[in-house]
Design a protein around this motif. Structure first.
Motif, short mmCIF file in Angstrom:
data_model
loop_
_atom_site.label_atom_id
_atom_site.label_comp_id
_atom_site.label_asym_id
_atom_site.label_seq_id
_atom_site.Cartn_x
_atom_site.Cartn_y
_atom_site.Cartn_z
N THR A 7 0.42 18.71 70.46
CA THR A 7 1.10 17.98 71.54
C THR A 7 2.49 18.57 71.82
N LEU A 8 2.76 18.84 73.08
CA LEU A 8 4.11 19.23 73.50
C LEU A 8 4.96 17.97 73.50
N TRP A 9 5.90 17.90 72.57
CA TRP A 9 6.60 16.64 72.32
C TRP A 9 7.84 16.43 73.19
N CYS A 10 8.26 17.43 73.93
CA CYS A 10 9.42 17.26 74.81
C CYS A 10 8.98 17.33 76.26
N GLY A 11 9.56 16.48 77.10
CA GLY A 11 9.20 16.47 78.51
C GLY A 11 10.40 16.13 79.37
N MET A 12 10.13 15.46 80.49
CA MET A 12 11.16 15.10 81.46
C MET A 12 11.62 13.66 81.18
N ALA A 13 12.78 13.53 80.53
CA ALA A 13 13.21 12.20 80.09
C ALA A 13 14.68 11.93 80.34
N GLU A 14 15.23 12.53 81.37
CA GLU A 14 16.64 12.31 81.70
C GLU A 14 16.97 10.83 81.88
N HIS A 15 16.03 10.07 82.40
CA HIS A 15 16.26 8.66 82.68
C HIS A 15 16.43 7.82 81.42
N HIS A 16 16.09 8.36 80.25
CA HIS A 16 16.28 7.64 78.99
C HIS A 16 17.50 8.11 78.20
N THR A 70 12.90 24.85 82.69
CA THR A 70 12.52 25.02 81.29
C THR A 70 11.15 24.42 81.03
N TYR A 71 10.90 23.24 81.56
CA TYR A 71 9.61 22.59 81.35
C TYR A 71 8.49 23.44 81.94
N ARG A 72 8.70 23.94 83.13
CA ARG A 72 7.70 24.80 83.76
C ARG A 72 7.45 26.05 82.92
N ALA A 73 8.53 26.67 82.43
CA ALA A 73 8.39 27.90 81.65
C ALA A 73 7.66 27.66 80.34
N VAL A 74 7.96 26.56 79.67
CA VAL A 74 7.30 26.26 78.40
C VAL A 74 5.80 26.00 78.62
N LEU A 75 5.47 25.19 79.61
CA LEU A 75 4.06 24.92 79.90
C LEU A 75 3.31 26.20 80.28
N LEU A 76 3.93 27.02 81.10
CA LEU A 76 3.28 28.26 81.51
C LEU A 76 3.06 29.18 80.30
N ALA A 77 4.03 29.24 79.38
CA ALA A 77 3.88 30.06 78.19
C ALA A 77 2.71 29.57 77.33
N ALA A 135 6.50 16.25 87.88
CA ALA A 135 6.66 17.67 87.56
C ALA A 135 5.30 18.33 87.37
N LEU A 136 4.39 17.70 86.66
CA LEU A 136 3.07 18.30 86.42
C LEU A 136 2.33 18.51 87.73
N THR A 137 2.40 17.55 88.62
CA THR A 137 1.74 17.69 89.92
C THR A 137 2.33 18.87 90.69
N ALA A 138 3.65 19.00 90.63
CA ALA A 138 4.31 20.09 91.35
C ALA A 138 3.99 21.45 90.75
N LEU A 179 -4.62 19.92 76.39
CA LEU A 179 -3.22 20.14 76.06
C LEU A 179 -2.46 18.83 76.28
N PRO A 180 -2.18 18.09 75.20
CA PRO A 180 -1.43 16.84 75.36
C PRO A 180 0.05 17.14 75.60
N VAL A 181 0.66 16.45 76.53
CA VAL A 181 2.09 16.59 76.80
C VAL A 181 2.71 15.20 76.79
N ALA A 182 3.89 15.09 76.18
CA ALA A 182 4.44 13.76 75.99
C ALA A 182 5.96 13.80 76.05
N SER A 183 6.62 13.09 75.12
CA SER A 183 8.08 12.98 75.15
C SER A 183 8.57 12.44 73.82
#
Length: 248
Positions: A68-77, A90-97, A122-125, A26-30
């Motif tokens: 690929t999940l194209w949205c992730g944690m990118a507040e810093h950008h 939201t990120y947790r819920a989408v990945l879990l789904a 986030a992924l580690t957590a 499962l590729p995850v990105a941004s």
């Protein structure tokens, strides 16, 4: 050769892969800013490309690469524009789904392959939650960290991946010809290491505080040949991990 990509297979073929206990990648990105010279889809393009290449190399292991999940944690950008971001719930819920969908189709093993630095914490957590809320065996890695020791000797100014830099620009030149805005390459450099930090102290920092261009590193060092070598190193490192999972 049968495609390794989930979206290329029929439902019947995917049921057969599940019955053979295939590993789902499962590729995850941004989608986020990558300086003046690269499109915002860099992380998504590169992560998907590395996962596909790795699965094809690990041909002795039954592997299916999910979309690929194209949205992730990118507040810093976000301050630069062009960026989408999730919040943590939201990120947790989408990945879990996504994981629960994979589980319901009879698969047992998932390797989450990350292509964006902002997703790592986030992924580690989330891993304990995924273990508790599914019956899947879930592992997670970040492909450019997995390949870090192989990438270093290929580079001129960096030890590893930074942002919109020598590595990412080279890999895009190799994997997505035509995506580079070549007239802007001369502007594509910034702070080499970001801002200094105090030991054992954390706080959120916008990339605007680190770089005026949106680049950390120096994309002017990029080349197609370097990109091919970096892609090869990343795909081989990930293929090695898939082979280990296949033997387990």
């Amino acid at each position: 050769m049968t495609s390794v990509l989930w979206q290329d297979l029929t439902a019947e073929e995917l049921r057969a892969r599940a019955a053979r206990d295939a590993v789902v990648v499962l590729p995850v990105a941004s989608i986020e800013q990558h300086g003046p010279h690269l499109p915002v889809g860099v992380d998504t393009v590169l992560c998907g490309g590395v996962c596909k290449a790795a699965a094809e190399r690990a041909a002795d292991v039954d592997v299916v690469v999910a979309p690929t999940l194209w949205c992730g944690m990118a507040e810093h950008h976000m301050a630069f524009g062009g960026t989408f971001t999730f919040d943590i719930p939201t990120y947790r819920a989408v990945l879990l789904a996504l994981l629960k969908s994979i589980e319901r189709h009879g698969f047992h093993r998932v390797l989450i392959v990350n292509g964006h630095g902002g997703n790592i914490a986030a992924l580690t957590a989330f891993l304990p939650d995924f273990a508790r809320e599914t019956r899947l065996h879930v592992e997670a890695t970040t492909y450019f960290l997995l390949a870090e020791s192989a990438l270093g000797p290929l580079l001129e100014d960096q030890a590893g991946v930074q942002h919109a830099c020598e590595v990412e620009t080279s890999m895009m030149m190799a994997l997505a010809p035509g995506a580079l805005r070549e007239p802007r390459l001369g502007e594509a450099f910034g702070a080499r290491e970001g801002l200094p930090v105090r030991a054992n102290v954390s706080r959120h920092r916008s990339f605007r505080e680190m770089t005026e261009t949106g680049v950390v590193g120096d994309a002017r060092r990029a080349s197609v040949e370097k990109g091919r070598a970096c892609l090869d190193a990343c795909a081989e490192a990930l293929a090695g991990l898939l082979r280990e999972m296949g033997r387990a």
